[in-house]
Design an enzyme around this catalytic site. Structure first.
Site, PDB file in Angstrom:
ATOM      1  N   LYS A  38      26.404  35.803  74.263  1.00  0.00           N
ATOM      2  CA  LYS A  38      26.156  35.147  73.581  1.00  0.00           C
ATOM      3  C   LYS A  38      24.293  34.942  73.274  1.00  0.00           C
ATOM      4  O   LYS A  38      24.307  34.251  74.730  1.00  0.00           O
ATOM      5  CB  LYS A  38      27.346  33.907  73.868  1.00  0.00           C
ATOM      6  CG  LYS A  38      28.959  35.188  73.551  1.00  0.00           C
ATOM      7  CD  LYS A  38      30.009  34.381  73.587  1.00  0.00           C
ATOM      8  CE  LYS A  38      31.302  34.555  73.962  1.00  0.00           C
ATOM      9  NZ  LYS A  38      32.208  33.861  74.534  1.00  0.00           N
ATOM     10  N   LYS A  61      31.162  47.197  76.033  1.00  0.00           N
ATOM     11  CA  LYS A  61      32.038  47.753  76.865  1.00  0.00           C
ATOM     12  C   LYS A  61      31.817  49.149  77.746  1.00  0.00           C
ATOM     13  O   LYS A  61      31.158  49.762  77.159  1.00  0.00           O
ATOM     14  CB  LYS A  61      32.965  48.304  75.400  1.00  0.00           C
ATOM     15  CG  LYS A  61      33.231  47.306  74.200  1.00  0.00           C
ATOM     16  CD  LYS A  61      34.512  46.895  74.645  1.00  0.00           C
ATOM     17  CE  LYS A  61      35.609  48.243  73.315  1.00  0.00           C
ATOM     18  NZ  LYS A  61      36.534  48.324  73.823  1.00  0.00           N
ATOM     19  N   CYS A  84      70.043  69.690  87.721  1.00  0.00           N
ATOM     20  CA  CYS A  84      71.225  70.279  87.918  1.00  0.00           C
ATOM     21  C   CYS A  84      71.524  70.987  86.173  1.00  0.00           C
ATOM     22  O   CYS A  84      72.637  71.112  86.864  1.00  0.00           O
ATOM     23  CB  CYS A  84      72.033  69.019  88.289  1.00  0.00           C
ATOM     24  SG  CYS A  84      72.276  68.766  86.687  1.00  0.00           S
ATOM     25  N   CYS A 117      74.088  65.389  90.558  1.00  0.00           N
ATOM     26  CA  CYS A 117      72.501  65.942  90.322  1.00  0.00           C
ATOM     27  C   CYS A 117      71.775  64.796  91.622  1.00  0.00           C
ATOM     28  O   CYS A 117      71.580  63.906  91.935  1.00  0.00           O
ATOM     29  CB  CYS A 117      71.982  64.973  89.145  1.00  0.00           C
ATOM     30  SG  CYS A 117      70.184  65.311  88.552  1.00  0.00           S
ATOM     31  N   CYS A 148      68.867  69.092  82.523  1.00  0.00           N
ATOM     32  CA  CYS A 148      69.024  68.324  83.447  1.00  0.00           C
ATOM     33  C   CYS A 148      67.843  69.469  84.203  1.00  0.00           C
ATOM     34  O   CYS A 148      68.731  70.501  84.638  1.00  0.00           O
ATOM     35  CB  CYS A 148      69.027  67.002  84.475  1.00  0.00           C
ATOM     36  SG  CYS A 148      68.774  67.150  85.833  1.00  0.00           S
ATOM     37  N   SER A 203      35.516  38.811  65.242  1.00  0.00           N
ATOM     38  CA  SER A 203      35.581  39.837  66.440  1.00  0.00           C
ATOM     39  C   SER A 203      34.428  40.187  66.231  1.00  0.00           C
ATOM     40  O   SER A 203      33.201  39.612  65.736  1.00  0.00           O
ATOM     41  CB  SER A 203      36.375  41.377  66.335  1.00  0.00           C
ATOM     42  OG  SER A 203      36.250  41.541  64.803  1.00  0.00           O
ATOM     43  N   GLU A 219      28.788  36.901  79.604  1.00  0.00           N
ATOM     44  CA  GLU A 219      30.737  36.411  80.299  1.00  0.00           C
ATOM     45  C   GLU A 219      30.986  37.578  80.044  1.00  0.00           C
ATOM     46  O   GLU A 219      30.653  38.744  79.545  1.00  0.00           O
ATOM     47  CB  GLU A 219      31.764  35.196  79.284  1.00  0.00           C
ATOM     48  CG  GLU A 219      30.754  34.005  78.653  1.00  0.00           C
ATOM     49  CD  GLU A 219      31.836  33.474  77.680  1.00  0.00           C
ATOM     50  OE1 GLU A 219      32.588  34.431  77.501  1.00  0.00           O
ATOM     51  OE2 GLU A 219      31.039  32.601  77.582  1.00  0.00           O
ATOM     52  N   LYS A 234      34.137  40.005  79.553  1.00  0.00           N
ATOM     53  CA  LYS A 234      35.347  40.840  78.826  1.00  0.00           C
ATOM     54  C   LYS A 234      36.190  40.832  79.344  1.00  0.00           C
ATOM     55  O   LYS A 234      37.152  42.188  79.083  1.00  0.00           O
ATOM     56  CB  LYS A 234      34.800  41.741  77.619  1.00  0.00           C
ATOM     57  CG  LYS A 234      35.028  42.093  76.282  1.00  0.00           C
ATOM     58  CD  LYS A 234      35.391  42.747  75.867  1.00  0.00           C
ATOM     59  CE  LYS A 234      35.453  42.005  74.039  1.00  0.00           C
ATOM     60  NZ  LYS A 234      36.931  42.992  73.876  1.00  0.00           N
ATOM     61  N   CYS A 267      70.266  61.957  82.263  1.00  0.00           N
ATOM     62  CA  CYS A 267      71.304  63.584  82.827  1.00  0.00           C
ATOM     63  C   CYS A 267      72.005  62.479  83.164  1.00  0.00           C
ATOM     64  O   CYS A 267      71.799  61.828  84.151  1.00  0.00           O
ATOM     65  CB  CYS A 267      70.378  64.183  84.589  1.00  0.00           C
ATOM     66  SG  CYS A 267      71.188  64.642  85.010  1.00  0.00           S
ATOM     67  N   ASP A 322      40.296  41.667  79.017  1.00  0.00           N
ATOM     68  CA  ASP A 322      41.274  42.333  78.147  1.00  0.00           C
ATOM     69  C   ASP A 322      42.380  41.336  77.892  1.00  0.00           C
ATOM     70  O   ASP A 322      43.734  42.046  79.039  1.00  0.00           O
ATOM     71  CB  ASP A 322      41.192  43.877  78.374  1.00  0.00           C
ATOM     72  CG  ASP A 322      41.985  44.694  78.006  1.00  0.00           C
ATOM     73  OD1 ASP A 322      41.807  44.264  76.757  1.00  0.00           O
ATOM     74  OD2 ASP A 322      42.084  45.849  78.048  1.00  0.00           O
ATOM     75  N   TYR A 350      36.999  30.281  76.616  1.00  0.00           N
ATOM     76  CA  TYR A 350      35.596  30.743  76.111  1.00  0.00           C
ATOM     77  C   TYR A 350      34.978  29.980  75.226  1.00  0.00           C
ATOM     78  O   TYR A 350      34.112  29.913  75.200  1.00  0.00           O
ATOM     79  CB  TYR A 350      35.674  31.935  75.697  1.00  0.00           C
ATOM     80  CG  TYR A 350      35.915  33.111  76.152  1.00  0.00           C
ATOM     81  CD1 TYR A 350      36.668  32.960  74.082  1.00  0.00           C
ATOM     82  CD2 TYR A 350      37.134  33.805  75.797  1.00  0.00           C
ATOM     83  CE1 TYR A 350      36.806  33.590  73.100  1.00  0.00           C
ATOM     84  CE2 TYR A 350      38.160  34.566  75.483  1.00  0.00           C
ATOM     85  CZ  TYR A 350      38.041  35.199  73.577  1.00  0.00           C
ATOM     86  OH  TYR A 350      38.298  35.326  73.124  1.00  0.00           O
TER      87      TYR A 350
HETATM   88  S1  IVH Z   1      33.909  35.530  71.688  1.00  0.00           S
HETATM   89  C1  IVH Z   1      33.278  35.801  67.233  1.00  0.00           C
HETATM   90  N1  IVH Z   1      34.503  35.986  74.721  1.00  0.00           N
HETATM   91  O1  IVH Z   1      37.125  39.881  72.541  1.00  0.00           O
HETATM   92  C2  IVH Z   1      33.801  35.715  69.229  1.00  0.00           C
HETATM   93  N2  IVH Z   1      35.788  37.186  73.241  1.00  0.00           N
HETATM   94  O2  IVH Z   1      35.853  41.362  70.354  1.00  0.00           O
HETATM   95  C3  IVH Z   1      34.694  36.546  69.527  1.00  0.00           C
HETATM   96  N3  IVH Z   1      36.841  38.883  74.175  1.00  0.00           N
HETATM   97  O3  IVH Z   1      39.272  38.780  70.197  1.00  0.00           O
HETATM   98  C4  IVH Z   1      35.517  35.854  71.208  1.00  0.00           C
HETATM   99  N4  IVH Z   1      36.982  37.734  75.873  1.00  0.00           N
HETATM  100  O4  IVH Z   1      40.142  38.427  72.265  1.00  0.00           O
HETATM  101  C5  IVH Z   1      34.685  36.208  73.135  1.00  0.00           C
HETATM  102  N5  IVH Z   1      34.258  36.384  77.242  1.00  0.00           N
HETATM  103  C6  IVH Z   1      34.792  36.325  75.787  1.00  0.00           C
HETATM  104  C7  IVH Z   1      35.786  37.293  74.950  1.00  0.00           C
HETATM  105  C8  IVH Z   1      35.791  37.569  73.887  1.00  0.00           C
HETATM  106  C9  IVH Z   1      36.990  38.617  75.486  1.00  0.00           C
HETATM  107  C10 IVH Z   1      38.167  39.239  73.512  1.00  0.00           C
HETATM  108  C11 IVH Z   1      38.600  38.856  72.552  1.00  0.00           C
HETATM  109  C12 IVH Z   1      37.881  38.266  71.442  1.00  0.00           C
HETATM  110  C13 IVH Z   1      37.601  40.109  71.046  1.00  0.00           C
HETATM  111  C14 IVH Z   1      36.297  40.508  70.273  1.00  0.00           C
END
Ligand code: IVH
Length: 680
Positions: free
Chosen positions: A286, A310, A407, A428, A404, A80, A111, A113, A422, A115, A223
């Site tokens: 990165k 974030k 009613c 109602c 309810c 992560s 890049e 992130k 209900c 969701d 990615y």
């Molecule tokens: S890189 C070790 N690139 O974020 C590298 N992750 O907290 C981890 N995610 O599990 C992945 N967009 O689900 C990377 N452009 C992006 C991303 C990304 C979303 C998510 C991914 C990962 C989590 C890490």
């Protein structure tokens, strides 16, 4: 052409058109031509299953059922990312990077992130052969069939220097438009909407029936490119390679040569990200060069060469004034928080969703609580947390009502559901009003001259108690009628119906009599019967009369009808009140018959229950079914003692054949069928 060659040709062609359409936004052929090719391929594959290619585009439509997902270990753990909300910490991160790589030059690749749900997709000899969820980072679930339904993920990769084996990682997400569409459909059929796109994407990927996954149109942003035979020098080169191999990489990435540029990138996307078709919650930074990445290494949890910034979630603290309980047309109760107004992401928020009683319990809500309210994407704001330290002394807890709010009837909870209901179906007001509103809505009877206020006013005047009463309204009863309706602020206003409105209302009602049967069926508001289900039922049963006679087992024989829908439909026609509505609607001359049937009443298969099995020379898979319907027949999926006729194509399964013979059911081949419908 030999089937083997044709299957190969079709596979390549369809995959090519798919890439052009989903990745490059080019339509080289019409939808109809595309469907024809796909249909031909599916039919050939059914006939010669051993010739089906592993990259066959027929897998995009799903259909396979996986009972239990196999757990698979990741060759490289799926780590992560370290998170931060602060720019100072980003500067610290940059200082650490500079120190660790000792004088080497470096850049960052930024890049978005996304969701969604992280996925690892493995290719062997250019063919997608495994897709695994992140799981606990070291092992995840093998969900290959479900991932293959995502149209932007290539099933086969061709191109320069494609190694024997490689792995792509990315994020699968629920496009916001698709998510809204799904929730609108759910609300149409009286089901609670899903709370957020990410969890729904995750739930969808774990579904056993891949055809449902296919219908939800998930998407993916790759990615990462990795593998022993991958010799890229940077993250950027990885993305560019993925693009050249036909992957749809989100174009928002950018090389930054300093942390200041990174911060600029963060600021650019802070609000721009809300225009994207998917949810994002930050930026991933990165270190671009693989050499530098190796120098920096990783901890057990996350790489030292990357970090996520974030964006703070769009949330605000505010005070809970009270909780209101809304009653939907199905009787479902939805608790809604009334808040001291606050501004979140530029809009004023006064109310927020609380979902159901379990959610109120989870939050342990009290009147006067300071609550955190969050707003994400297009979705209604929700209460996510209570700030316990700020709870006023002697605050009283929210007690979920037993009765309810509209009613007074005692509320009930259906087994396996989180919502209270209900049960006072007929008396109602919000339910009665909701059902009539649904009946007149655009996708149902489309009577746009009847707005919500007029409906309420007419109910209050005793002129409407269900949808059938609409057809008893006339000029005399409506003209100069004084309608009284409640407003948001618990007050009421009066409005008089004048000539023009009366004429429009009556005209709208009159015109609605020409809506086709499937619209009428949808308009009835039978629980779980959305637009698509109404169409399926209308074309299968042709008349309301037939549908009313069907028992749950017969209903379940239809491919897309499950137990829950079958029981709901069957149950609907057992209720006295519903039968009375139907009788009055019939007298008002609404369409209770499909148009097909009206022209083909005399069809040679009229009234016959028909099973189609095997492959045909002169009909496609769907073509033979259409032909049966057009000739008055009723398709059933499995052979039972009630079946009248089996049309046997080539390759009909021996078990089916045996069953038909045992039950003494008439079985005919393709040519005999053609003679039958041509009346020879
Ligand atoms: S890189 C070790 N690139 O974020 C590298 N992750 O907290 C981890 N995610 O599990 C992945 N967009 O689900 C990377 N452009 C992006 C991303 C990304 C979303 C998510 C991914 C990962 C989590 C890490």
């Amino acid at each position: 052409m030999e089937p083997k060659n044709r299957i190969e040709e079709l596979t390549d062609k369809i995959n090519h058109y798919n890439t052009q359409y989903y990745i490059n936004d080019i339509s080289e052929i019409t939808d109809f031509e595309f469907d024809q090719l796909l249909e031909e391929l599916i039919a050939l594959e059914e006939k010669h299953p051993e010739l089906k290619k592993p990259e066959s585009p027929s897998q995009r439509v799903g259909g396979g059922i996986t009972k239990k997902f196999q757990v698979v270990e990741h060759a490289t753990p799926m780590l992560s990312l370290g998170n931060t909300y602060s720019k100072d910490e980003l500067i610290e991160f940059d200082n650490r990077v500079r120190k660790e790589i000792e004088g080497h030059s470096y850049t960052y690749l930024c890049e978005l992130k996304f969701d969604g749900v992280a996925i690892s997709i493995k290719y062997e000899n250019g063919i997608l052969n495994k897709a695994v969820t992140r799981g606990d980072g070291t092992k995840g679930d093998l969900i290959t069939n479900n991932v293959k339904t995502i149209k932007t993920i290539p099933l086969k990769v061709e191109g320069k220097n494609v190694p024997k084996k490689f792995e792509v990682r990315g994020e699968i997400y629920f496009p916001l438009k698709e998510f809204e569409k799904l929730n609108a459909e759910r609300e149409d059929i009286g089901e609670a909407p899903f709370a957020n796109p990410r969890n729904t994407a995750s739930g969808t990927l774990k579904m056993q029936d891949s055809s449902i996954v296919a219908s939800r149109n998930l998407d993916c942003n790759p990615y990462f490119l990795l593998g022993e035979e991958i010799s890229i020098e940077s993250q950027l080169q990885g993305l560019e390679t993925l693009i050249s191999w036909g992957f749809k990489v989100n174009p928002s990435y950018k090389i930054c040569s300093s942390i200041d540029q990174v911060i600029e990138f963060i600021e650019t996307w802070r609000t721009k990200r809300f225009d994207l078709p998917m949810e994002t919650d930050g930026i991933v930074i990165k270190v671009n060069e693989i050499k530098n990445q190796t120098l920096l290494g990783a901890t057990a949890k996350s790489p030292r060469w990357a970090i996520a910034y974030k964006y703070p979630s769009e949330s605000q603290n505010t005070i809970l004034k009270d909780v209101q309980y809304q009653v939907g047309r199905t009787g479902a109760i939805t608790p809604v928080a009334n808040l001291v107004p606050t501004t979140i992401a530029g809009t004023i928020v006064k109310r927020a969703s609380l979902h159901n009683a379990n959610e109120i319990k989870r939050l342990d809500l009290h009147i006067g609580d300071t609550v955190l309210v969050e707003k994400g994407g297009e979705i209604i704001p929700k209460v996510t947390e209570v700030v316990l330290e700020k709870r006023p002394k002697n605050a009283s807890p929210i007690v979920y009502p037993k009765n309810c709010p509209a009613c007074g009837s005692g509320l009930v909870i259906n087994e396996g559901e989180a919502n209270h209901y209900c049960p006072n179906w007929a008396g109602c007001l919000p339910q009665v009003k909701g059902r009539i509103e649904h009946f007149v809505s655009k996708n149902a009877m489309d009577i746009d001259s009847l707005g919500s206020e007029t409906i309420e006013g007419l109910i209050n005047k005793g002129l409407l108690s269900d949808m059938a009463d609409l057809y008893a309204l006339d000029h005399d009863r409506l003209i100069n009628l004084e309608l009284e309706v409640s407003t948001d602020k618990d007050q009421s206003v009066k409005r008089r119906l004048l000539e023009k409105s009366v004429q429009n209302i009556l005209k709208g009602i009159e015109e609605s009599k020409s809506r086709p049967f499937e619209k009428v069926l949808f308009a009835l508001g039978i629980r779980f019967v959305g637009q698509t289900t109404a169409e399926v039922l209308a074309s299968h049963f042709i008349t309301l009369e037939n549908l009313m006679k069907a028992n749950p087992e017969e209903l379940e024989e239809i491919h897309t009808i499950g137990k829950r829908i079958a029981e709901s439909v069957h149950g609907y026609f057992l209720e006295e009140q519903n039968l009375s509505i139907i009788e009055r609607l019939r007298k008002a001359e609404l369409n209770f018959e499909s148009e097909v049937r009206i022209s083909d009443r005399e069809g040679p298969l009229f009234g016959k229950k028909v099973v189609v099995s095997g492959v045909f020379n002169n009909f496609s898979r769907e073509g033979i079914k259409d032909s049966v319907r057009e000739n008055g027949g009723k398709l059933v999926s499995s052979i039972s003692s009630k079946t009248d006729l089996v049309i046997a194509g080539e390759n009909m399964g021996p078990a089916k054949k045996e069953k038909a013979e045992k039950l003494g059911i008439k079985m005919i081949g393709e040519s005999e069928y053609q003679k039958m419908i041509e009346g020879i």
